[in-house]
Design an enzyme around this catalytic site. Structure first.
Site, PDB file in Angstrom:
ATOM      1  CD  GLU A  83     -25.143   0.822 -20.842  1.00  0.00           C
ATOM      2  OE1 GLU A  83     -25.931   0.058 -20.271  1.00  0.00           O
ATOM      3  OE2 GLU A  83     -24.326   1.538 -20.228  1.00  0.00           O
ATOM      4  CG  ASP A 136     -21.427   0.815 -17.946  1.00  0.00           C
ATOM      5  OD1 ASP A 136     -22.495   0.235 -18.202  1.00  0.00           O
ATOM      6  OD2 ASP A 136     -21.263   1.546 -16.945  1.00  0.00           O
ATOM      7  CE  LYS A 149      -4.388  -1.531   1.981  1.00  0.00           C
ATOM      8  NZ  LYS A 149      -5.440  -1.251   2.989  1.00  0.00           N
TER       9      LYS A 149
END
Length: 692
Positions: A401, A347, A129
């Site tokens: 889309e 999308d 991280k």
């Protein structure tokens, strides 16, 4: 496909010639094109589309390299609003102070870990991280933005990045994608979710999909797979649309190499693989995603209310920023090159293009397609993304889309279009849902039905479909379940008598056939719906007690010889095969021959084939005269009433209808056919059969 260099700004956009209704908006269209030229000029000045703006994944995150002659690993992160960054992980015992990063003038932080010191500790699979200290607020451990893999601890349920550099990279067996679809054939897309692609009530894997589902798709005759939920998302029930880590393959389904193995096998089976790409928004999660990565709300996203999607509870990218463009364009290139996807289904394009995201608007005027309603930066980004995809792979397929009907969406950018290859015909499945719910089939307006299936922008290719994942989500039902509902639980047996099931099975075939042949230049189905999968799709969540019952596919239904599902599966395979035998999806010639509301008849031509539908619930027609375009005999090549498809077999297999020089419905020749109630026949001229 691309903007021409040196294009005259006063030149009339070619899109006007294709769409005369745009003429009053010529000025706005030219302004849009001029704005894109400015955006593209900045990209070209920085090295072009194939330069640094699409190679962020080779620079940011973890990459191999050298520093002062020493080999090692670079880690870089763009975080201009942060006070400091420090790399941490199991390689340094999660020490938050031992690996500070240096910042350059552009807000890019960097750190080099030489092999001679860290190679034995920072290894493939190490957990990592980055500790981000913002100018204001508390420090947080974040997952690197360009991370390639993220895993969830089963005990704490926390997500952590993984250093992913396999010592032996995946070796492709099929170095290039097949030339699919073959010349003349259309795109036949099988939309699938790898996690729900198995029957057990659990999450499926890429390996299971490759071994079990891939052969089914190939056998059905589809030539493209559209994979959903590939990009990492912390909440499984989001269906993969709340993405947190844009470069990470969802670890629920396996490793990046497992995904490559799946794509490789698909290519070996002659299938294209398309990625459902989510660049329209991002998850709000701070610990897993990009939200407030450097401590600000405006790093990757728009600040304040404009940066939040009111309906999706997610964040909206600021497409005007260079580093945001680099993050997203590099993502396009990454999936195409690293995983060899053959195309992208974008999308939420409607949400991207409009400042109000298209919410509660009917898009009934061309005014809607231009400022002040539109986000011109988002439209410019979509143009860049399409041009990049085709520059990386000239055969790449891009699909939008979009429900708004934005003019020129699937036209080249040089014409004033947005550059997609296809757009989804999203109004078609919505229309089917509406009339099935609101009317008896004997009351359907057949004139309106034919008009709706043909209602699409001229010169733009569309993907037609009767239902996708959208129509099956919880709150709605699959078409089969809408037609038959609870009867499917008890009366789908081959020997069981049920008028409801008889009607549902018959209409399921008619709906798919008329949609397949009229609604677009490509066709799509959602996993399992080809055989009439019952019920709905619902992923495990608190509201359903975290059940997987509806997040799977019951393949055994289609395999059971005693159930009618196998008939629908066989019909879908035969219907799809029509495009292989007589390429019809790419044939632009569609001609209405006859619509008879009283007798419930629809007859039309697509390419060389004639389609005859009888929607009447009870009346069958013997010696029915129908017009045909050519003076020759026609053979029955597909009959929805065939016993192999669960019908009654009232017409002889492969019967030939001789043509008659009897004028009918404006044609000089006609046929006399037997067309039973609630059935359809596809007829081919004998010359086409002999040729093929």
């Amino acid at each position: 496909r691309t903007m021409r260099r040196g294009q005259n700004e006063d030149e009339t956009p070619a899109l006007l010639k294709l769409d005369p209704w745009l003429e009053p908006y010529a000025g706005q269209l030219k302004t849009r094109m001029a704005y894109y030229r400015k955006v593209r000029a900045k990209v070209d000045a920085a090295g072009g589309l194939l330069g640094p703006i699409s190679q962020g994944h080779h620079y940011f995150g973890f990459t191999r390299g050298e520093s002062q002659g020493r080999p090692g690993v670079w880690y870089r992160e763009w975080a201009p609003g942060a006070r400091s960054l420090r790399l941490t992980g199991d390689f340094n015992d999660w020490n938050r102070d031992s690996h500070p990063m240096a910042r350059d003038e552009f807000g890019v932080w960097h750190l080099f870990l030489p092999d001679d010191i860290w190679a034995k500790r920072l290894t493939h699979g190490s957990l990592v991280k980055v500790r981000v200290v913002p100018e204001k607020g508390e420090p947080l451990d974040r997952i690197p933005a360009y991370i390639r893999r993220v895993v969830q601890d089963p005990k704490t349920v926390n997500w952590t990045g993984q250093f992913w550099m396999p010592p032996r990279p995946y070796r492709w067996k099929h170095p290039t994608a097949p030339a699919v679809p073959p010349p003349g054939e259309g795109l036949r897309i099988y939309e699938a979710h790898p996690g729900m692609a198995q029957e057990a009530e659990r999450v499926g894997t890429f390996d299971e999909f490759r071994e079990n589902t891939l052969p089914r798709i190939a056998k059905l005759g589809y030539n493209a797979i559209q994979l959903m939920a590939v990009m990492e998302h912390p909440y499984y029930a989001s269906f993969g649309y709340h993405v947190s880590n844009f470069y990470a393959v969802s670890s629920r389904f396996g490793t990046p190499e497992d995904l490559k193995r799946l794509i490789d096998a698909a290519h070996g089976a002659g299938l294209l693989v398309l990625l459902d790409l989510v660049h329209s928004h991002a998850v709000k999660n701070v610990y897993e995603g990009l939200n407030r990565f450097d401590g600000t709300d405006y790093q990757y996203f728009h600040a304040g209310p404009r940066g939040e999607h009111p309906a999706w509870d997610s964040l909206l990218f600021d497409y005007s920023k260079f580093e945001v463009q680099r993050f997203l364009l590099s993502n396009v290139r990454y999936w195409l090159e690293e995983f060899r996807f053959d195309g992208l289904r974008f999308d939420g394009v409607t949400s991207m293009m409009y400042l109000d995201h298209g919410l509660n608007r009917t898009f009934s005027r061309y005014d809607d397609y231009f400022p002040p309603h539109t986000d011109e930066d988002a439209i410019a980004y979509l143009k860049l993304a399409n041009e990049l995809a085709h520059a990386v792979n000239p055969r790449a397929v891009t699909i939008a889309e979009d429900v708004s009907g934005m003019t020129g969406l699937a036209r080249p950018t040089a014409e004033g279009g947005v550059g997609f290859d296809y757009r989804l015909a999203m109004g078609v499945p919505d229309y089917w849902i509406k009339i099935i719910k609101e009317q008896r089939d004997e009351d359907w307006d057949l004139e309106a039905l034919v008009r709706r299936l043909l209602d699409r922008r001229y010169g733009e290719r569309h993907v037609g479909y009767a239902e996708s994942h959208d129509q099956s989500l919880v709150g709605d039902k699959t078409l089969a379940f809408l037609l038959m509902d609870k009867e499917m639980y008890w009366n789908m047996g081959v020997g069981t008598q049920s008028l409801v099931v008889d009607r549902g099975v018959a209409l399921h075939k008619l709906i798919r056939l008329i949609t397949f042949s009229l609604a677009g230049e490509a066709y799509l189905t959602f996993i399992g719906n080809e055989f009439g999968h019952p019920e709905w799709v619902d992923f495990p969540r608190e509201g359903n007690h975290y059940s997987y019952r509806h997040a799977r596919r019951q393949w055994s239904l289609a395999e059971d010889p005693n159930l009618r599902y196998r008939f629908l599966n066989a019909f879908d395979r035969a219907m799809i095969d029509l495009d292989r035998r007589f390429p019809v999806l790419t044939d632009p010639f569609i001609e209405r021959l006859m619509v008879d509301q009283v007798r419930r008849l629809v007859v039309y031509r697509r390419g060389p084939l004639v389609y005859a539908f009888n929607f009447h619930p009870t009346a069958s027609y013997d010696s029915l005269r129908i017009p045909v375009p050519d003076p020759e005999d026609y053979r029955l090549v597909l009959d929805t009433d065939a016993t192999a498809f669960g019908g009654h077999g009232r017409s002889a297999d492969a019967v030939t209808y001789p043509w008659q020089s009897v004028p009918f419905e404006g044609r000089n020749q006609s046929l006399q056919v037997y067309l039973p109630n609630r059935s359809a026949q596809v007829l081919a001229p004998l010359s086409q059969i002999a040729r093929g």
